[in-house]
Every structure is written in structure tokens, then in C-alpha cells.
Design a protein around this motif. Structure first.
Motif, PDB file in Angstrom:
ATOM      1  N   PHE A 122       0.826  -1.206   0.000  1.00  0.00           N
ATOM      2  CA  PHE A 122       0.000   0.000   0.000  1.00  0.00           C
ATOM      3  C   PHE A 122       0.858   1.252   0.000  1.00  0.00           C
ATOM      4  O   PHE A 122       2.071   1.202   0.232  1.00  0.00           O
ATOM      5  N   THR A 123       0.188   2.382  -0.232  1.00  0.00           N
ATOM      6  CA  THR A 123       0.852   3.675  -0.106  1.00  0.00           C
ATOM      7  C   THR A 123      -0.080   4.637   0.620  1.00  0.00           C
ATOM      8  O   THR A 123      -1.308   4.527   0.529  1.00  0.00           O
ATOM      9  N   THR A 124       0.532   5.533   1.361  1.00  0.00           N
ATOM     10  CA  THR A 124      -0.229   6.643   1.948  1.00  0.00           C
ATOM     11  C   THR A 124       0.193   7.949   1.266  1.00  0.00           C
ATOM     12  O   THR A 124       0.022   9.022   1.802  1.00  0.00           O
ATOM     13  N   GLY A 125       0.772   7.801   0.082  1.00  0.00           N
ATOM     14  CA  GLY A 125       1.260   8.969  -0.645  1.00  0.00           C
ATOM     15  C   GLY A 125       2.777   8.990  -0.722  1.00  0.00           C
ATOM     16  O   GLY A 125       3.356   9.757  -1.479  1.00  0.00           O
ATOM     17  N   GLU A 126       3.404   8.141   0.072  1.00  0.00           N
ATOM     18  CA  GLU A 126       4.860   8.047   0.053  1.00  0.00           C
ATOM     19  C   GLU A 126       5.265   6.723  -0.584  1.00  0.00           C
ATOM     20  O   GLU A 126       4.485   6.123  -1.307  1.00  0.00           O
ATOM     21  N   ASP A 127       6.475   6.285  -0.303  1.00  0.00           N
ATOM     22  CA  ASP A 127       6.946   5.031  -0.903  1.00  0.00           C
ATOM     23  C   ASP A 127       6.018   3.866  -0.542  1.00  0.00           C
ATOM     24  O   ASP A 127       5.510   3.806   0.575  1.00  0.00           O
ATOM     25  N   PRO A 128       5.837   2.928  -1.466  1.00  0.00           N
ATOM     26  CA  PRO A 128       5.027   1.748  -1.141  1.00  0.00           C
ATOM     27  C   PRO A 128       5.614   0.993   0.043  1.00  0.00           C
ATOM     28  O   PRO A 128       6.831   0.937   0.218  1.00  0.00           O
ATOM     29  N   GLN A 129       4.738   0.428   0.856  1.00  0.00           N
ATOM     30  CA  GLN A 129       5.176  -0.442   1.947  1.00  0.00           C
ATOM     31  C   GLN A 129       4.191  -1.598   2.086  1.00  0.00           C
ATOM     32  O   GLN A 129       3.152  -1.625   1.421  1.00  0.00           O
ATOM     33  N   TYR A 130       4.552  -2.524   2.929  1.00  0.00           N
ATOM     34  CA  TYR A 130       3.732  -3.718   3.130  1.00  0.00           C
ATOM     35  C   TYR A 130       3.103  -3.681   4.510  1.00  0.00           C
ATOM     36  O   TYR A 130       3.643  -3.054   5.437  1.00  0.00           O
ATOM     37  N   GLY A 131       1.974  -4.359   4.635  1.00  0.00           N
ATOM     38  CA  GLY A 131       1.328  -4.415   5.941  1.00  0.00           C
ATOM     39  C   GLY A 131       0.478  -5.659   6.068  1.00  0.00           C
ATOM     40  O   GLY A 131       0.064  -6.258   5.073  1.00  0.00           O
ATOM     41  N   VAL A 132       0.220  -6.044   7.318  1.00  0.00           N
ATOM     42  CA  VAL A 132      -0.677  -7.160   7.606  1.00  0.00           C
ATOM     43  C   VAL A 132      -2.071  -6.581   7.865  1.00  0.00           C
ATOM     44  O   VAL A 132      -2.231  -5.642   8.645  1.00  0.00           O
ATOM     45  N   VAL A 133      -3.053  -7.154   7.153  1.00  0.00           N
ATOM     46  CA  VAL A 133      -4.444  -6.722   7.336  1.00  0.00           C
ATOM     47  C   VAL A 133      -4.980  -7.468   8.553  1.00  0.00           C
ATOM     48  O   VAL A 133      -5.079  -8.691   8.546  1.00  0.00           O
ATOM     49  N   THR A 134      -5.309  -6.731   9.608  1.00  0.00           N
ATOM     50  CA  THR A 134      -5.748  -7.354  10.862  1.00  0.00           C
ATOM     51  C   THR A 134      -7.271  -7.480  10.892  1.00  0.00           C
ATOM     52  O   THR A 134      -7.964  -6.979  10.014  1.00  0.00           O
ATOM     53  N   GLY A 135      -7.760  -8.113  11.912  1.00  0.00           N
ATOM     54  CA  GLY A 135      -9.201  -8.184  12.146  1.00  0.00           C
ATOM     55  C   GLY A 135      -9.874  -9.269  11.348  1.00  0.00           C
ATOM     56  O   GLY A 135      -9.255 -10.005  10.572  1.00  0.00           O
ATOM     57  N   ASP A 136     -11.165  -9.369  11.541  1.00  0.00           N
ATOM     58  CA  ASP A 136     -11.952 -10.411  10.890  1.00  0.00           C
ATOM     59  C   ASP A 136     -12.434  -9.946   9.521  1.00  0.00           C
ATOM     60  O   ASP A 136     -12.543  -8.754   9.254  1.00  0.00           O
ATOM     61  N   VAL A 137     -12.697 -10.906   8.682  1.00  0.00           N
ATOM     62  CA  VAL A 137     -13.298 -10.624   7.382  1.00  0.00           C
ATOM     63  C   VAL A 137     -14.579 -11.457   7.285  1.00  0.00           C
ATOM     64  O   VAL A 137     -14.759 -12.420   8.030  1.00  0.00           O
ATOM     65  N   ASP A 138     -15.457 -11.076   6.364  1.00  0.00           N
ATOM     66  CA  ASP A 138     -16.665 -11.884   6.190  1.00  0.00           C
ATOM     67  C   ASP A 138     -16.350 -13.103   5.319  1.00  0.00           C
ATOM     68  O   ASP A 138     -15.189 -13.342   4.956  1.00  0.00           O
ATOM     69  N   GLU A 139     -17.373 -13.869   4.983  1.00  0.00           N
ATOM     70  CA  GLU A 139     -17.112 -15.136   4.288  1.00  0.00           C
ATOM     71  C   GLU A 139     -16.528 -14.926   2.889  1.00  0.00           C
ATOM     72  O   GLU A 139     -15.905 -15.831   2.328  1.00  0.00           O
ATOM     73  N   LEU A 140     -16.683 -13.734   2.343  1.00  0.00           N
ATOM     74  CA  LEU A 140     -16.097 -13.454   1.031  1.00  0.00           C
ATOM     75  C   LEU A 140     -14.662 -12.946   1.146  1.00  0.00           C
ATOM     76  O   LEU A 140     -13.948 -12.845   0.148  1.00  0.00           O
ATOM     77  N   GLY A 141     -14.254 -12.614   2.367  1.00  0.00           N
ATOM     78  CA  GLY A 141     -12.908 -12.074   2.536  1.00  0.00           C
ATOM     79  C   GLY A 141     -12.900 -10.562   2.635  1.00  0.00           C
ATOM     80  O   GLY A 141     -11.849  -9.930   2.593  1.00  0.00           O
ATOM     81  N   ILE A 142     -14.097  -9.964   2.775  1.00  0.00           N
ATOM     82  CA  ILE A 142     -14.187  -8.498   2.841  1.00  0.00           C
ATOM     83  C   ILE A 142     -14.030  -8.062   4.297  1.00  0.00           C
ATOM     84  O   ILE A 142     -14.745  -8.543   5.174  1.00  0.00           O
ATOM     85  N   PRO A 143     -13.083  -7.150   4.567  1.00  0.00           N
ATOM     86  CA  PRO A 143     -12.845  -6.740   5.955  1.00  0.00           C
ATOM     87  C   PRO A 143     -13.869  -5.711   6.448  1.00  0.00           C
ATOM     88  O   PRO A 143     -14.574  -5.089   5.639  1.00  0.00           O
ATOM     89  N   ALA A 144     -13.912  -5.534   7.757  1.00  0.00           N
ATOM     90  CA  ALA A 144     -14.787  -4.524   8.359  1.00  0.00           C
ATOM     91  C   ALA A 144     -14.252  -3.122   8.073  1.00  0.00           C
ATOM     92  O   ALA A 144     -13.067  -2.950   7.754  1.00  0.00           O
ATOM     93  N   ASP A 145     -15.145  -2.129   8.192  1.00  0.00           N
ATOM     94  CA  ASP A 145     -14.769  -0.745   7.878  1.00  0.00           C
ATOM     95  C   ASP A 145     -13.648  -0.212   8.766  1.00  0.00           C
ATOM     96  O   ASP A 145     -12.889   0.658   8.353  1.00  0.00           O
ATOM     97  N   ASP A 146     -13.555  -0.720  10.002  1.00  0.00           N
ATOM     98  CA  ASP A 146     -12.556  -0.181  10.930  1.00  0.00           C
ATOM     99  C   ASP A 146     -11.257  -1.001  10.926  1.00  0.00           C
ATOM    100  O   ASP A 146     -10.463  -0.924  11.860  1.00  0.00           O
ATOM    101  N   THR A 147     -11.045  -1.756   9.849  1.00  0.00           N
ATOM    102  CA  THR A 147      -9.849  -2.605   9.758  1.00  0.00           C
ATOM    103  C   THR A 147      -8.563  -1.772   9.747  1.00  0.00           C
ATOM    104  O   THR A 147      -8.505  -0.695   9.137  1.00  0.00           O
TER     105      THR A 147
END
Ligand code: MG
Length: 269
Positions: free
Chosen positions: A6-31
Motif C-alpha cells: 500500500f501507499t499513503t502517498g509516500e513510498d510503497p510499503q507492506y502491511g498485515v491486514v488485521t481483524g476479521d473478514v466476512d465469508e467473502l474475505g471483505i474486511p470490516a470498515d474499521d480494519t
């Protein structure tokens, strides 16, 4: 574990997506994403103490293949039939250049040379280790994870050229994302529902159970031909229901248990 780039406008970086996802793999809004130090494909998962809301980042293609994207053709019988093709007796391979890769939300550019560009929703395998001649029962050792792909294809040029290089090789013809699923309890790449929506209407609804050659067979087969490198991607073929997408259309490919990949078609001019 889900690993995003991902990027926040600077150099790309990597991150772990935390929290639960639904059965399709879609995360919650506050992820929240937990940022990683370096590229986890090469240095492993090194968590930092930086947390960023998923809603505040722009996701990028979760992997930039340094060498290749290998596509597999006609790996679902119903799809082979819909284009009037026979099912192959061994996996049918082609290649897409790594310059065709784009990320979630990026535009797919409609090339001037084509008048029949199709979506093809697919499960994508990300290779984690340099390997060759991998036996099917050892493929788990070389797979880093899975993501969602759209094997965009200029169908008219595919028929005209016979070779697939131009039809599948245009810049932006390989959207990948939204992240890499490295596996979780109960995750089985051979039993995932795959759907594609075109402007909100469902156009593909398949399951990876219907693959003619499963993931271990495909990785083993490809590795018997060419050395696979970390970050290489294998697109595993598309189920039936392929069709045209036009400028202004929005295509969303979802693989349950991984997530959704959405891209819009934009004029090249
Ligand atoms: Mg395909």
C-alpha cells in the motif's frame, strides 16, 4: 494472514491486514493495517508498531512479479466449451509480461488495437521461493500465498494472432489484489467460490473445485519448464461466463476467503 502492499502517498510499503473478514474475505470498515519492515517475501514478516486504518491507504498490487506472470488456459471445462475449445490433456501455458500488472482500483486501459476486451476472473498463486521441478506433493513449500487476478484478454487479437502475447500482454491487463492470503485455518485453494460482477451484475460464478488441473499440478507443471522465482505469479484459469467489458465498466472479481479486486475500464486516449 493477509499481506497488503500500500501507499499513503509516500513510498510503497507492506502491511498485515488485521481483524476479521466476512465469508467473502471483505474486511470490516474499521480494519487496521500493521506496517511491515521491508518486503516480507524476502525478509519475512517483521511487524512494526505502526498501525494505519485500511480506509486511509491506497492498496497497490500486492506483488510485483520480478520475472513473470504465467497464465493457464482452458482450465475449466465449461469455459473451454464456451469458446469452442477442447479441454487440453496437460496444462496450457502462456505468459503475461510483469508490466501488465496493476493493483486494486487502478484503471484497465482499453487498447486502440482491440474492439473485444474480456474480463477473466481467476485465482492467482504467488510463488515464495526459487524452485524448479517441484513435485506436486511439495508445492505447498514453494507457494507464498494466493490473491485475486483478472486475466484481461483482447479476444479478437487472441484469435487473430494465435499467439497470446499481444492479446494478454497490454499494460494494465493483469490486475492483482487486494492482498495476498498466505493461508488460514480451513483455507483450501481447491475449494473457493469465484465470482465476477460487471457493473454490479454477476457474470461469472464458479468454484476452483472445477479446475481441470489443481494448484499443485499447475505449479509442478510450470516448474518443470521454467525456474520459478519469488514473486512470480501463476493465474490458474477462468471459469465460464467470460465476456466483454467496455470503457466505463467496473469489474469486480471476488474469490471467497481472499477478497475482492475492482477495476474500471478507461480509454487509452
Ligand atoms: Mg485466463
Amino acid at each position: 494472514m493477509r499481506i497488503a502492499r500500500f501507499t499513503t502517498g509516500e513510498d510503497p510499503q507492506y502491511g498485515v491486514v488485521t481483524g476479521d473478514v466476512d465469508e467473502l474475505g471483505i474486511p470490516a470498515d474499521d480494519t487496521v493495517l500493521v506496517a511491515l519492515a521491508g518486503d516480507p517475501l524476502y525478509v519475512g514478516v517483521q511487524l512494526t508498531d505502526k498501525e494505519i486504518p485500511l480506509s486511509e491507504v491506497r492498496l497497490l498490487a500486492p506483488v510485483l512479479p520480478r520475472s513473470k506472470v504465467v497464465g493457464i488456459g482452458r482450465n475449466y471445462a465449461a469455459h473451454a466449451a464456451e469458446l469452442g475449445n477442447e479441454v487440453p490433456d496437460e496444462p496450457m501455458m502462456f505468459m503475461k509480461p510483469n508490466t501488465s500488472v496493476v493493483g486494486p482500483g487502478d484503471p484497465v486501459f482499453y487498447p486502440r488495437q482491440s474492439a473485444d476486451v474480456h474480463y477473466e476472473g481467476e485465482l492467482a498463486v504467488v510463488i515464495g521461493r526459487i524452485c524448479r521441478d517441484v513435485a506436486p506433493d511439495r508445492v505447498g513449500e514453494v507457494v507464498y500465498g494466493y490473491t485475486v487476478g483478472n486475466d484481461v484478454t483482447a479476444r479478437d487479437l487472441q484469435k487473430k494472432d494465435v499467439q497470446f502475447t499481444r492479446a494478454k500482454g497490454f499494460d494494465s491487463f493483469c490486475p492483482l489484489g487486494p492482498w495476498i492470503e498466505t493461508g488460514h485455518e480451513g483455507f483450501d485453494p481447491g475449494d473457493l467460490r469465484l465470482t465476477t460482477h460487471l457493473n454490479g451484475d454477476i457474470v461469472q460464478d464458479g468454484t476452483t473445485k472445477d479446475m481441470i488441473f489443481d494448484v499443485p499440478s499447475l505449479v509442478s507443471h510450470v516448474s518443470s519448464v521454467m525456474t520459478l522465482l519469488p514473486g512470480d505469479v501463476i493465474l490458474t484459469g477462468t471459469p465460464e461466463g467470460v465476456g466483454p467489458m467496455n470503457v466505463g465498466d467496473e469489474v469486480e472479481v471476488t474469490v471467497a476467503g481472499i477478497g475482492s479486486l475492482t477495476n474500471k475500464v478507461v480509454s487509452r486516449d
